[in-house]
Write a protein that holds these residues in place. Structure first.
Motif, short mmCIF file in Angstrom:
data_model
loop_
_atom_site.label_atom_id
_atom_site.label_comp_id
_atom_site.label_asym_id
_atom_site.label_seq_id
_atom_site.Cartn_x
_atom_site.Cartn_y
_atom_site.Cartn_z
N VAL A 133 0.84 -1.20 0.00
CA VAL A 133 0.00 0.00 0.00
C VAL A 133 0.87 1.25 0.00
CG1 VAL A 133 -1.73 1.29 1.29
CG2 VAL A 133 -1.91 -1.18 1.12
N ALA A 134 1.93 1.26 0.80
CA ALA A 134 2.81 2.44 0.89
C ALA A 134 3.50 2.70 -0.45
CB ALA A 134 3.83 2.24 2.00
N GLU A 135 4.00 1.66 -1.09
CA GLU A 135 4.70 1.84 -2.37
C GLU A 135 3.73 2.30 -3.46
OE1 GLU A 135 6.58 -1.84 -3.16
OE2 GLU A 135 8.25 -1.50 -1.78
N ALA A 136 2.52 1.76 -3.47
CA ALA A 136 1.54 2.17 -4.47
C ALA A 136 1.11 3.62 -4.27
CB ALA A 136 0.32 1.25 -4.43
N ALA A 137 1.08 4.08 -3.03
CA ALA A 137 0.68 5.46 -2.74
C ALA A 137 1.79 6.46 -3.01
CB ALA A 137 0.21 5.58 -1.29
#
Length: 218
Positions: free
Chosen positions: A165-169
């Protein structure tokens, strides 16, 4: 009567002539009768899955992260029937992220359904120079996630669904800790719940009806 003992030599058979046939590129690439000229649906879906796993998404610069695939077996009279469920996270690395869940009898179909669902659930996440503005806690079900901002160069210190989730955001520096259940779906939902609840300094001042103090020149 004299006999002729000479053996008549038969002429040698002519060697087989090898004829080189030059096929033009257009004719070589033309589909043969009975074989379609375009890729089959299964082949295209398989290529899409490989692209998803590498994080290369199609569309407006969206990346797709395959978090988890689950296989479920149903016992019937003739044997066992398998079905698959996929959890996918999609984001543009610029503050937009979403997740999707898909079920189907084949892996390709489950990933495709999850990807379509995740693109419909994109939400905006406030960022502060490739990190989060402040520490925050998110809870969903039995999962609890703690997120904290980090200095540049720290990287994303997270695992499992939190990292996806962090990398996609688009978050590059962040500290995290997961508590309770490690179920992938609940961890992803808890992380998104925490990120959505973030507020920037400008939003806090605007809610109080105040203006940000101007930065003084050094």
């Amino acid at each position: 009567m004299a006999t002729d003992n000479t053996i008549e030599e038969k002429p040698a058979a002519p060697a087989e002539q090898v004829v080189a046939v030059v096929v033009p590129e257009a004719a070589a690439s033309a589909p043969v009768q009975g074989q379609p000229g375009r890729k089959s649906d299964r082949l295209r879906r398989a290529e899409q899955i490989l692209g998803d796993m590498e994080g290369e998404g199609k569309g407006p610069e969206l990346i797709e992260k395959l978090v988890h695939i689950n296989r479920c077996a149903k016992v019937v009279k003739g044997g066992r029937r398998f079905s698959f469920s996929a959890l996918v996270v999609v984001g543009d690395k610029n503050g937009r992220v979403g997740y999707g869940f898909g079920k189907a009898n084949e892996v390709a179909d489950s990933i495709r359904k999850a990807t379509e669902a995740s693109k419909k659930s994109l939400v905006k996440v406030p960022l502060s120079e490739h990190t989060i503005p402040h520490a925050v806690v998110g809870e969903f079900g039995g999962s609890k996630v703690l997120l904290r901002p980090a200095s540049p160069g720290t990287g994303v210190i997270a695992g499992g669904g939190v990292r996806y989730v962090a990398e996609a955001a688009g978050i590059r520096d962040m500290l995290s800790k997961s508590f309770g259940s490690n179920n992938d779906a609940n961890v992803v939902k808890a992380t998104l719940k925490a990120l959505v609840s973030l507020r920037t300094r400008e939003q806090v001042y605007a809610g109080r009806g105040k203006k940000l103090p101007e930065k003084k020149a050094l």
